[in-house]
Write a protein that holds these residues in place. Sequence first.
Motif, PDB file in Angstrom:
ATOM      1  N   GLU A 111     -52.397 -44.969  41.571  1.00  0.00           N
ATOM      2  CA  GLU A 111     -51.283 -45.459  40.755  1.00  0.00           C
ATOM      3  C   GLU A 111     -49.958 -45.528  41.514  1.00  0.00           C
ATOM      4  O   GLU A 111     -48.986 -46.069  40.997  1.00  0.00           O
ATOM      5  N   TRP A 112     -49.910 -44.956  42.716  1.00  0.00           N
ATOM      6  CA  TRP A 112     -48.667 -44.937  43.478  1.00  0.00           C
ATOM      7  C   TRP A 112     -48.371 -46.324  44.018  1.00  0.00           C
ATOM      8  O   TRP A 112     -49.059 -46.837  44.875  1.00  0.00           O
ATOM      9  N   ILE A 113     -47.315 -46.930  43.494  1.00  0.00           N
ATOM     10  CA  ILE A 113     -46.872 -48.236  43.957  1.00  0.00           C
ATOM     11  C   ILE A 113     -45.491 -48.039  44.574  1.00  0.00           C
ATOM     12  O   ILE A 113     -44.525 -47.766  43.864  1.00  0.00           O
ATOM     13  N   PRO A 114     -45.386 -48.141  45.900  1.00  0.00           N
ATOM     14  CA  PRO A 114     -44.076 -47.963  46.538  1.00  0.00           C
ATOM     15  C   PRO A 114     -43.091 -49.015  46.032  1.00  0.00           C
ATOM     16  O   PRO A 114     -43.454 -50.162  45.798  1.00  0.00           O
ATOM     17  N   SER A 115     -41.863 -48.587  45.841  1.00  0.00           N
ATOM     18  CA  SER A 115     -40.848 -49.522  45.356  1.00  0.00           C
ATOM     19  C   SER A 115     -39.735 -49.648  46.375  1.00  0.00           C
ATOM     20  O   SER A 115     -39.438 -48.721  47.117  1.00  0.00           O
ATOM     21  N   LYS A 116     -39.149 -50.803  46.407  1.00  0.00           N
ATOM     22  CA  LYS A 116     -37.983 -51.026  47.257  1.00  0.00           C
ATOM     23  C   LYS A 116     -36.764 -50.476  46.536  1.00  0.00           C
ATOM     24  O   LYS A 116     -36.712 -50.444  45.310  1.00  0.00           O
ATOM     25  N   GLY A 117     -35.782 -50.049  47.290  1.00  0.00           N
ATOM     26  CA  GLY A 117     -34.570 -49.497  46.695  1.00  0.00           C
ATOM     27  C   GLY A 117     -33.745 -50.562  45.990  1.00  0.00           C
ATOM     28  O   GLY A 117     -33.782 -51.733  46.348  1.00  0.00           O
ATOM     29  N   THR A 118     -33.019 -50.135  45.001  1.00  0.00           N
ATOM     30  CA  THR A 118     -32.124 -51.058  44.301  1.00  0.00           C
ATOM     31  C   THR A 118     -30.890 -51.291  45.162  1.00  0.00           C
ATOM     32  O   THR A 118     -30.627 -50.549  46.113  1.00  0.00           O
ATOM     33  N   GLU A 119     -30.114 -52.281  44.821  1.00  0.00           N
ATOM     34  CA  GLU A 119     -28.888 -52.577  45.570  1.00  0.00           C
ATOM     35  C   GLU A 119     -27.925 -51.393  45.509  1.00  0.00           C
ATOM     36  O   GLU A 119     -27.301 -51.028  46.498  1.00  0.00           O
ATOM     37  N   GLU A 166     -29.138 -48.695  47.814  1.00  0.00           N
ATOM     38  CA  GLU A 166     -28.863 -49.073  49.205  1.00  0.00           C
ATOM     39  C   GLU A 166     -27.412 -48.754  49.566  1.00  0.00           C
ATOM     40  O   GLU A 166     -27.143 -48.206  50.632  1.00  0.00           O
ATOM     41  N   LYS A 167     -26.472 -49.076  48.676  1.00  0.00           N
ATOM     42  CA  LYS A 167     -25.060 -48.792  48.927  1.00  0.00           C
ATOM     43  C   LYS A 167     -24.823 -47.290  49.056  1.00  0.00           C
ATOM     44  O   LYS A 167     -24.118 -46.838  49.951  1.00  0.00           O
ATOM     45  N   ARG A 168     -25.426 -46.522  48.148  1.00  0.00           N
ATOM     46  CA  ARG A 168     -25.266 -45.071  48.176  1.00  0.00           C
ATOM     47  C   ARG A 168     -25.819 -44.485  49.476  1.00  0.00           C
ATOM     48  O   ARG A 168     -25.196 -43.640  50.103  1.00  0.00           O
ATOM     49  N   MET A 169     -26.980 -44.966  49.912  1.00  0.00           N
ATOM     50  CA  MET A 169     -27.590 -44.459  51.134  1.00  0.00           C
ATOM     51  C   MET A 169     -26.733 -44.790  52.365  1.00  0.00           C
ATOM     52  O   MET A 169     -26.575 -43.962  53.257  1.00  0.00           O
ATOM     53  N   LYS A 170     -26.161 -45.990  52.396  1.00  0.00           N
ATOM     54  CA  LYS A 170     -25.300 -46.366  53.525  1.00  0.00           C
ATOM     55  C   LYS A 170     -24.055 -45.488  53.573  1.00  0.00           C
ATOM     56  O   LYS A 170     -23.646 -45.035  54.642  1.00  0.00           O
ATOM     57  N   LEU A 171     -23.448 -45.243  52.411  1.00  0.00           N
ATOM     58  CA  LEU A 171     -22.278 -44.365  52.357  1.00  0.00           C
ATOM     59  C   LEU A 171     -22.640 -42.951  52.803  1.00  0.00           C
ATOM     60  O   LEU A 171     -21.891 -42.315  53.553  1.00  0.00           O
TER      61      LEU A 171
END
Length: 89
Positions: free
Chosen positions: A62-70, A73-78
Motif C-alpha cells: 500500500e506504500w505509494i511514495p508521494s512527491k512533496g507539495t509546493e 518544497e519551500k519549507r525544505m529550502k528555507l
Amino acid sequence: MGIFSSKEYVGALIWEELDNRGDGRPQYVARAKVFGGWLISSIANASIGGSGITFIPDPNYEWIPSKGTEEEEKRMKLEEEWNKRHKKS
C-alpha cells in the motif's frame, strides 16, 4: 522453507529510486518489492560515508511514495538555507 533454501530462480530485484529531502539526506534511496513488503537501500553522501538496508513490512503493498507539495518544497529550502548558515564548523 526460506527464499535461499530453493534452487529455483525467484526473480530479480527491481529497484525504484525514492525522492528524499532534508539536510543530511542520503545521496541515494531506493526500494524493491519483496515478499511481504519492501527492501529499502540507502547510500550516504561521500563525506559521511556508509550505507544501509532494511525491510519494511507492507503485505498489501500500500506504500505509494508521494512527491512533496509546493509548500513543503519551500519549507525544505528555507530549512536547508538556515542549516547552512547556522551549521557549526
